[in-house]
Design a protein around this motif. Structure first.
Motif, PDB file in Angstrom:
ATOM      1  N   UNK A 231       0.832  -1.207   0.000  1.00 47.40           N
ATOM      2  CA  UNK A 231       0.000   0.000   0.000  1.00 47.40           C
ATOM      3  C   UNK A 231       0.866   1.257   0.000  1.00 47.40           C
ATOM      4  N   UNK A 232       1.830   1.301   0.883  1.00 46.97           N
ATOM      5  CA  UNK A 232       2.642   2.505   1.047  1.00 46.97           C
ATOM      6  C   UNK A 232       3.438   2.844  -0.209  1.00 46.97           C
ATOM      7  N   UNK A 233       4.154   1.867  -0.746  1.00 48.34           N
ATOM      8  CA  UNK A 233       5.003   2.131  -1.906  1.00 48.34           C
ATOM      9  C   UNK A 233       4.171   2.363  -3.170  1.00 48.34           C
TER      10      UNK A 233
ATOM     11  N   UNK B  64      12.394 -11.230  -6.396  1.00 46.99           N
ATOM     12  CA  UNK B  64      12.029 -10.635  -7.683  1.00 46.99           C
ATOM     13  C   UNK B  64      10.506 -10.615  -7.824  1.00 46.99           C
ATOM     14  N   UNK B  65       9.859 -10.145  -6.779  1.00 48.18           N
ATOM     15  CA  UNK B  65       8.399 -10.233  -6.665  1.00 48.18           C
ATOM     16  C   UNK B  65       7.643  -9.586  -7.813  1.00 48.18           C
ATOM     17  N   UNK B  66       8.111  -8.453  -8.310  1.00 46.08           N
ATOM     18  CA  UNK B  66       7.392  -7.748  -9.378  1.00 46.08           C
ATOM     19  C   UNK B  66       8.115  -7.830 -10.717  1.00 46.08           C
ATOM     20  N   UNK B  67       9.240  -8.532 -10.754  1.00 46.48           N
ATOM     21  CA  UNK B  67      10.008  -8.631 -11.994  1.00 46.48           C
ATOM     22  C   UNK B  67      10.647  -7.322 -12.411  1.00 46.48           C
ATOM     23  N   UNK B  68      10.683  -6.351 -11.514  1.00 49.76           N
ATOM     24  CA  UNK B  68      11.219  -5.033 -11.841  1.00 49.76           C
ATOM     25  C   UNK B  68      12.748  -5.069 -11.822  1.00 49.76           C
TER      26      UNK B  68
ATOM     27  N   UNK C 177      11.986  -3.366  -2.190  1.00 53.48           N
ATOM     28  CA  UNK C 177      12.594  -2.699  -3.334  1.00 53.48           C
ATOM     29  C   UNK C 177      11.858  -3.049  -4.620  1.00 53.48           C
ATOM     30  N   UNK C 178      11.397  -4.287  -4.726  1.00 54.45           N
ATOM     31  CA  UNK C 178      10.665  -4.705  -5.920  1.00 54.45           C
ATOM     32  C   UNK C 178       9.341  -3.943  -6.058  1.00 54.45           C
ATOM     33  N   UNK C 179       8.613  -3.814  -4.958  1.00 51.50           N
ATOM     34  CA  UNK C 179       7.343  -3.091  -5.004  1.00 51.50           C
ATOM     35  C   UNK C 179       7.590  -1.622  -5.334  1.00 51.50           C
ATOM     36  N   UNK C 180       8.558  -1.026  -4.683  1.00 53.03           N
ATOM     37  CA  UNK C 180       8.866   0.376  -4.939  1.00 53.03           C
ATOM     38  C   UNK C 180       9.308   0.585  -6.385  1.00 53.03           C
ATOM     39  N   UNK C 181      10.150  -0.301  -6.882  1.00 58.86           N
ATOM     40  CA  UNK C 181      10.643  -0.202  -8.246  1.00 58.86           C
ATOM     41  C   UNK C 181       9.495  -0.267  -9.249  1.00 58.86           C
ATOM     42  N   UNK C 182       8.587  -1.231  -9.068  1.00 66.24           N
ATOM     43  CA  UNK C 182       7.459  -1.400  -9.988  1.00 66.24           C
ATOM     44  C   UNK C 182       6.548  -0.181  -9.970  1.00 66.24           C
TER      45      UNK C 182
END
Length: 371
Positions: free
Chosen positions: A94-96, A128-132, A149-154
């Motif tokens: 939610x936050x990111x 690599x949760x979001x593949x970002x 980091x993956x969520x934020x990156x995506x």
């Protein structure tokens, strides 16, 4: 007699269909992500996969709702806290997402499509949760490894694509509304909205869930539409904020009319009908409540709300609403004050010279629309 003949001639007739055969189809594995593709129950228009509001909406979704959804799905993430952030997976989603004005519901679909973590009970693919930052056919960039980091990156990448599109520009890979471009399937796609152009920028494949074209062994961007709509109806989400706006800076939902000075760029934004608007250097004049930077005489500068500072050998304080410092006993050991988790902590250290300050934990990063 026919049955007996069939039994006697099994070796010769088996290939012709005599006798029981296992007709269970082999699972289709996504050749890009390695995830098993589910049978498509709905096909989507490859030129209009999702609406813009599907990607940028979800302003009313809370960490508690995401947590309940993860538990409902039996997700490993329901019990996961990212050690690098000190926050639960639900909070980070939610936050990111909201920090970049991206829907947490879209982010759940992205995570599921890239790593299956939303419906998996194991930690496989967590890093690599979001593949970002993980190009097709190669490993992930080390700077994006880790769930938070993956969520934020995506979220930041999608926000960047949408910002270009909203300004009438093409994305970095050339996708633009109303312009025909070839995907990697290949298919000739002419996006009719920003959401679809942004999706193809992130994943340049149509995939198996579109009506016109696409490779059946790749989930592609059409998979995001399939998962998003499945998740949207699987839980009673509150998609529109009716009581305020979620603020990543405050790390809470703030009331309608609240003004927040962003921790990322120090600009002021105001909550209006569930969405933060503005982006000014001066505080709006009609704020119901405000969350400005607090002036720290010890640090010699202003610091964002939730920042924790040791004022003396026995006193810790945290920056609160209206720029007022609030006592925060135990912030040095728990990282939490009356406003919640410390955005950053600054402790006193004595030595042969004057007292010095040292940042123990700083989360300040440059994120567009972080509030």
């Amino acid at each position: 007699m026919k049955l007996r003949l069939c039994v006697l001639l099994v070796p010769a007739l088996l290939a012709a269909g005599c006798g029981p055969l296992d007709e269970t189809p082999e699972p289709v594995v996504d050749e890009l992500t390695g995830q098993v593709l589910q049978e498509a129950t709905t096909k989507y228009d490859m030129h209009r996969l999702l609406e813009d509001s599907d990607v940028t909406g979800g302003t009313g979704i809370t960490p508690a709702q995401v947590q309940a959804f993860l538990q409902q799905q039996g997700s490993y993430l329901a019990g996961y806290t990212d050690p690098a952030w000190g926050k639960t997976a639900a909070t980070l989603i939610v936050e990111r997402s909201r920090a970049s004005n991206i829907s947490p519901l879209y982010m759940l679909a992205r995570i599921q499509g890239e790593s299956s973590l939303i419906q998996s009970g194991t930690s496989t693919n967590l890093s690599k949760a979001t593949g970002c930052g993980c190009p097709d056919g190669s490993g992930c960039d080390a700077q994006y490894v880790g769930f938070g980091k993956q969520v934020e990156c995506a979220a930041k990448k999608m926000r960047g694509y949408l910002t270009d599109l909203e300004a009438g520009r093409a994305t970095l890979s050339g996708w633009k509304v109303g312009v025909t471009k070839s995907t990697s399937d290949p298919c000739s796609v002419k996006p009719v909205n920003n959401a679809t152009a942004a999706l193809y920028t992130y994943t340049p494949w149509v995939g198996a869930y579109a009506i016109q074209c696409g490779r059946t062994t790749v989930g592609g961007s059409s998979l995001m539409a399939s998962i998003y709509n499945r998740f949207k109806t699987a839980y009673p989400w509150t998609l529109t904020a009716t009581e305020g706006c979620y603020s990543g800076t405050v790390d809470a939902v703030v009331p309608e009319g609240s003004c927040v000075q962003s921790s990322s760029d120090a600009l002021w934004r105001q909550c209006s009908q569930g969405v933060f608007i503005g982006g000014t250097t001066t505080k709006p004049s009609n704020c119901n409540v405000s969350f400005p930077y607090c002036v720290s005489t010890r640090l010699g500068r202003g610091v964002p709300v939730r920042t924790c500072v040791q004022a003396s050998s026995t006193l810790w304080q945290q920056c609160g609403a209206e720029g007022v410092w609030r006592d925060a006993p135990g912030a040095d050991t728990t990282g939490v004050g009356p406003m919640g988790t410390c955005y950053a902590t600054y402790a006193l250290y004595s030595g042969n010279t004057a007292a010095r300050t040292k940042a123990r934990h700083v989360r300040a990063v440059s994120i567009p629309w972080s509030r």
